[in-house]
Motif scaffolding. Structure first.
Motif, PDB file in Angstrom:
ATOM      1  N   ALA A 109      36.667  35.985  38.786  1.00  0.00           N
ATOM      2  CA  ALA A 109      36.459  37.158  39.637  1.00  0.00           C
ATOM      3  C   ALA A 109      35.604  38.194  38.916  1.00  0.00           C
ATOM      4  O   ALA A 109      34.706  38.804  39.513  1.00  0.00           O
ATOM      5  CB  ALA A 109      37.795  37.758  40.051  1.00  0.00           C
ATOM      6  N   MET A 110      35.857  38.388  37.635  1.00  0.00           N
ATOM      7  CA  MET A 110      35.091  39.373  36.862  1.00  0.00           C
ATOM      8  C   MET A 110      33.619  38.981  36.787  1.00  0.00           C
ATOM      9  O   MET A 110      32.739  39.819  37.006  1.00  0.00           O
ATOM     10  CB  MET A 110      35.689  39.501  35.453  1.00  0.00           C
ATOM     11  CG  MET A 110      34.990  40.488  34.570  1.00  0.00           C
ATOM     12  SD  MET A 110      35.288  42.161  35.137  1.00  0.00           S
ATOM     13  CE  MET A 110      34.467  43.074  33.853  1.00  0.00           C
ATOM     14  N   VAL A 111      33.334  37.728  36.497  1.00  0.00           N
ATOM     15  CA  VAL A 111      31.940  37.269  36.411  1.00  0.00           C
ATOM     16  C   VAL A 111      31.256  37.404  37.769  1.00  0.00           C
ATOM     17  O   VAL A 111      30.125  37.882  37.865  1.00  0.00           O
ATOM     18  CB  VAL A 111      31.874  35.816  35.881  1.00  0.00           C
ATOM     19  CG1 VAL A 111      30.487  35.232  36.043  1.00  0.00           C
ATOM     20  CG2 VAL A 111      32.309  35.773  34.418  1.00  0.00           C
ATOM     21  N   SER A 112      31.952  37.016  38.829  1.00  0.00           N
ATOM     22  CA  SER A 112      31.380  37.133  40.170  1.00  0.00           C
ATOM     23  C   SER A 112      31.063  38.588  40.510  1.00  0.00           C
ATOM     24  O   SER A 112      29.980  38.896  41.031  1.00  0.00           O
ATOM     25  CB  SER A 112      32.343  36.546  41.200  1.00  0.00           C
ATOM     26  OG  SER A 112      31.832  36.710  42.497  1.00  0.00           O
ATOM     27  N   GLU A 113      31.991  39.480  40.212  1.00  0.00           N
ATOM     28  CA  GLU A 113      31.771  40.898  40.482  1.00  0.00           C
ATOM     29  C   GLU A 113      30.703  41.496  39.564  1.00  0.00           C
ATOM     30  O   GLU A 113      29.940  42.361  39.984  1.00  0.00           O
ATOM     31  CB  GLU A 113      33.079  41.686  40.340  1.00  0.00           C
ATOM     32  CG  GLU A 113      34.001  41.533  41.517  1.00  0.00           C
ATOM     33  CD  GLU A 113      33.419  42.142  42.773  1.00  0.00           C
ATOM     34  OE1 GLU A 113      33.378  43.375  42.892  1.00  0.00           O
ATOM     35  OE2 GLU A 113      32.993  41.364  43.648  1.00  0.00           O
ATOM     36  N   SER A 119      27.593  46.202  37.056  1.00  0.00           N
ATOM     37  CA  SER A 119      28.264  47.294  36.345  1.00  0.00           C
ATOM     38  C   SER A 119      29.631  46.796  35.895  1.00  0.00           C
ATOM     39  O   SER A 119      30.410  46.283  36.702  1.00  0.00           O
ATOM     40  CB  SER A 119      28.428  48.501  37.273  1.00  0.00           C
ATOM     41  OG  SER A 119      29.387  49.389  36.759  1.00  0.00           O
ATOM     42  N   THR A 120      29.913  46.967  34.614  1.00  0.00           N
ATOM     43  CA  THR A 120      31.193  46.508  34.080  1.00  0.00           C
ATOM     44  C   THR A 120      32.365  47.233  34.732  1.00  0.00           C
ATOM     45  O   THR A 120      33.361  46.615  35.089  1.00  0.00           O
ATOM     46  CB  THR A 120      31.235  46.699  32.551  1.00  0.00           C
ATOM     47  OG1 THR A 120      30.092  46.070  31.976  1.00  0.00           O
ATOM     48  CG2 THR A 120      32.483  46.087  31.961  1.00  0.00           C
ATOM     49  N   ALA A 121      32.246  48.532  34.898  1.00  0.00           N
ATOM     50  CA  ALA A 121      33.333  49.320  35.492  1.00  0.00           C
ATOM     51  C   ALA A 121      33.580  48.903  36.946  1.00  0.00           C
ATOM     52  O   ALA A 121      34.735  48.701  37.362  1.00  0.00           O
ATOM     53  CB  ALA A 121      33.015  50.810  35.418  1.00  0.00           C
ATOM     54  N   ALA A 122      32.502  48.745  37.706  1.00  0.00           N
ATOM     55  CA  ALA A 122      32.645  48.330  39.106  1.00  0.00           C
ATOM     56  C   ALA A 122      33.178  46.897  39.199  1.00  0.00           C
ATOM     57  O   ALA A 122      33.999  46.579  40.070  1.00  0.00           O
ATOM     58  CB  ALA A 122      31.310  48.448  39.841  1.00  0.00           C
ATOM     59  N   ALA A 123      32.718  46.049  38.278  1.00  0.00           N
ATOM     60  CA  ALA A 123      33.191  44.661  38.272  1.00  0.00           C
ATOM     61  C   ALA A 123      34.689  44.609  37.967  1.00  0.00           C
ATOM     62  O   ALA A 123      35.433  43.837  38.578  1.00  0.00           O
ATOM     63  CB  ALA A 123      32.413  43.840  37.255  1.00  0.00           C
ATOM     64  N   TRP A 124      35.139  45.433  37.034  1.00  0.00           N
ATOM     65  CA  TRP A 124      36.566  45.453  36.707  1.00  0.00           C
ATOM     66  C   TRP A 124      37.393  45.956  37.887  1.00  0.00           C
ATOM     67  O   TRP A 124      38.447  45.412  38.181  1.00  0.00           O
ATOM     68  CB  TRP A 124      36.829  46.287  35.459  1.00  0.00           C
ATOM     69  CG  TRP A 124      38.279  46.266  35.088  1.00  0.00           C
ATOM     70  CD1 TRP A 124      39.154  47.295  35.124  1.00  0.00           C
ATOM     71  CD2 TRP A 124      39.027  45.121  34.673  1.00  0.00           C
ATOM     72  NE1 TRP A 124      40.399  46.874  34.746  1.00  0.00           N
ATOM     73  CE2 TRP A 124      40.364  45.538  34.460  1.00  0.00           C
ATOM     74  CE3 TRP A 124      38.714  43.782  34.452  1.00  0.00           C
ATOM     75  CZ2 TRP A 124      41.363  44.673  34.050  1.00  0.00           C
ATOM     76  CZ3 TRP A 124      39.713  42.915  34.042  1.00  0.00           C
ATOM     77  CH2 TRP A 124      41.017  43.363  33.843  1.00  0.00           C
ATOM     78  N   ARG A 125      36.903  47.008  38.570  1.00  0.00           N
ATOM     79  CA  ARG A 125      37.613  47.508  39.757  1.00  0.00           C
ATOM     80  C   ARG A 125      37.698  46.408  40.817  1.00  0.00           C
ATOM     81  O   ARG A 125      38.745  46.231  41.457  1.00  0.00           O
ATOM     82  CB  ARG A 125      36.905  48.741  40.329  1.00  0.00           C
ATOM     83  CG  ARG A 125      37.211  50.016  39.583  1.00  0.00           C
ATOM     84  CD  ARG A 125      36.741  51.257  40.332  1.00  0.00           C
ATOM     85  NE  ARG A 125      35.315  51.246  40.648  1.00  0.00           N
ATOM     86  CZ  ARG A 125      34.352  51.619  39.815  1.00  0.00           C
ATOM     87  NH1 ARG A 125      34.659  52.040  38.609  1.00  0.00           N
ATOM     88  NH2 ARG A 125      33.084  51.584  40.200  1.00  0.00           N
ATOM     89  N   GLY A 126      36.625  45.666  41.013  1.00  0.00           N
ATOM     90  CA  GLY A 126      36.637  44.564  41.969  1.00  0.00           C
ATOM     91  C   GLY A 126      37.585  43.451  41.563  1.00  0.00           C
ATOM     92  O   GLY A 126      38.281  42.866  42.394  1.00  0.00           O
TER      93      GLY A 126
END
Length: 159
Positions: A109-113, A119-126
């Protein structure tokens, strides 16, 4: 049905419940089929027990998708993120038994986001949102299967 038959059905239901929590088996399907086979063997009022259990499980399946969709829309997560997380989670399950499923889901999920948002922060929130959506689905599916199992147990004791 003899006691050993009820015990076998109960063990199958337990395996199904475990399959919901650790999604390796189609847990809900195992629970429904176990109760269906019990109803076929016992007959009579057992069909009412099966019908109630099937309605509980079907209702939980519908609720599961509706609530998970709301969580994903609230966090603006595409279905692709959950799909990638699930695929990587399945691979992770075989690389690191049991916990690899959860680790793989989060990594996928993190890689996809990260690819989507850059953006690392946006990817983590996703990723957190996708994990919440998955937890909601597992919880609701488990609740429905537990209620159906309770109905079966009450029916098995009564009949």
């Amino acid at each position: 049905m003899p006691l050993y038959g009820d015990v076998i059905v109960g063990v199958c239901i337990l395996i199904g419940l475990l399959g919901i929590v650790v999604p390796v088996l189609p847990g809900t399907l195992v629970v429904v089929v176990a109760i269906l086979l019990w109803a076929i063997v016992v007959g009579g009022w057992a069909w009412l027990i099966f019908a109630i259990a099937a309605v509980l499980i079907a209702t939980s399946e519908v609720i599961k998708y509706v609530l998970a969709g709301r969580v994903m829309r609230r966090h603006e997560i595409p279905n692709r993120t959950v799909l990638v997380g699930a695929v990587v989670g399945i691979v992770g399950f075989f690389v690191i038994p049991v916990i690899g499923l959860f680790i793989g889901f989060i990594v996928g999920a993190m890689v996809s986001e990260l690819i989507r948002t850059r953006s690392t922060a946006a990817a983590w929130r996703g990723t957190v949102g996708a994990t919440k959506a998955s937890a909601v689905t597992i919880g609701i599916e488990l609740l429905g299967a537990l209620l159906a199992s309770g109905v079966w147990l009450a029916g098995a004791i009564a009949l």
